[in-house]
Design an enzyme around this catalytic site. Sequence first.
Site: not given
Lengths: 315, 177
Positions: A54-55, A82, A104, A134
């Site tokens: 969604r975000t 990595k 995020r 958030h």
Amino acid sequence: MRHLLSIADLSKIEAISILDTANELARVSDGAVKKLPTLRGRTIVNLFAEDSTRTRISFEAAAKRLSADVINFSAKGSSVSKGESLKDTAMTLQAMGADAVVIRHSASGAAQRLADSQWMSGSVVNAGDGTHEHPSQALLDAFTIRKHLGLGKSDLEGLSVAIVGDVLHSRVARSNVLLLAKLGAKVTLVAPPTLLPVGVESWPASVSYDFDSVIPFVDVVMMLRVQQERMTEMYFPNAREYSRYFGLNSDRMKSMKPGAIVMHPGPMNRGLEISAEVADSSRSVITEQVTNGVSVRMAILYVLLTGGSLEAGGN
Amino acid sequence: MSVALSAPDIKRALTRISHEILEKNQGASSIVLLGIPTRGAHLAQRIASIISEIEGVEISCGTLDITLFRDDLRLRAPKAIMPTTIPPSGVENRDVILVDDVLFSGRTIRSALDALGEIGRPRTVQLAALVDRGHRELPIKADFVGKNLPTSKSQSVRVLLSEIDGRDEVSIEGEAN
């Protein structure tokens, strides 16, 4: 305003101006015009070091409607897997000329770290950092509440909101408590004691362990996802018991006030914190939250990427 | 500070502009007035009501916000976005008259043309301004002008309208040099 890291950094006036801007942008998106030239030539990087649908899609849609160039960058399939550090990733983005980074990350404070460092010069938007905050989700939730119950006012004075469920792991809850209280709403957290964070008594919200005693008095019931992926120990005996005491099913929904709405930031665990009938009922504004998310994120990008602070008046 | 237009001057200017719009477009049947917020929107409303009085028909009137189409967004603080309302008749094949309070660099009008282009394709686009103060930076000119005000660039022109400011007045602030 250069970064959006936490609701705590926003003043009430700034928050309201983002909501008002989103309101006008929503009207633009409803109309014939889906694309605006506002951020033409600017580059926005979506740096998602943690899973999200969604975000990420919402920020991508928002950036594209404002004509920005979007680069999507997820941890899987990039050098982060990595073992590249946040610093090296940020310096790479800087070298590519990113005007803004939407980040995020599973570590609380990652967005703040990126903004405070000298690694890159662009704006940083926190799209969820660990169990911290958030902010764009809280803004879109406030926007949705205002649209349904705001009675044309700019803030949320006089409304009461219950935030129910896994508060401990929820950055959505943390940002929402701060923002809704800032906008004048009365917030009640409803959760088993094991799913409330230490220090919750200092939050601008009251706490209840009894969902049934709260539900008839609130205008908004905001359900939180039970974040099983963050649960390392037993927080409740079993799913059925959690569901019986803290889930929202159609029986419980009957005791809600007329006109009260049901929200959920998604993704939902249907059958655990919310039943399928409730999620698909007419009180549910869950899909509308997604739609509003795009407008609110357009407003955030607009405010951050057009230099200086927001001032009133048109023309 | 010197007063350039008093309340009766503004009323007369708007009445004349209304007549000129009707004359140029041979009536009111095809015209759509779009005011640029904030003050242009009120001026468009006033012109619409004057034209309705003259012709005895309702005039399509709306607002067109140009904030998202500005070319100086990177340089200046973001402005609050104002509402855009397009009348139900739309702009397709109509004669659109943009209305603004002050015509200066012409950049607002350039942005307005871009904004309008996203909405539809009018037959013609015309421009009405209460005040033209010169100093154009783009090849743009007004079709209908309330008053030409010669100013120096350091001066500022202030338009007050009763809908917002409680009274009608246009004044020039600062010294000419």
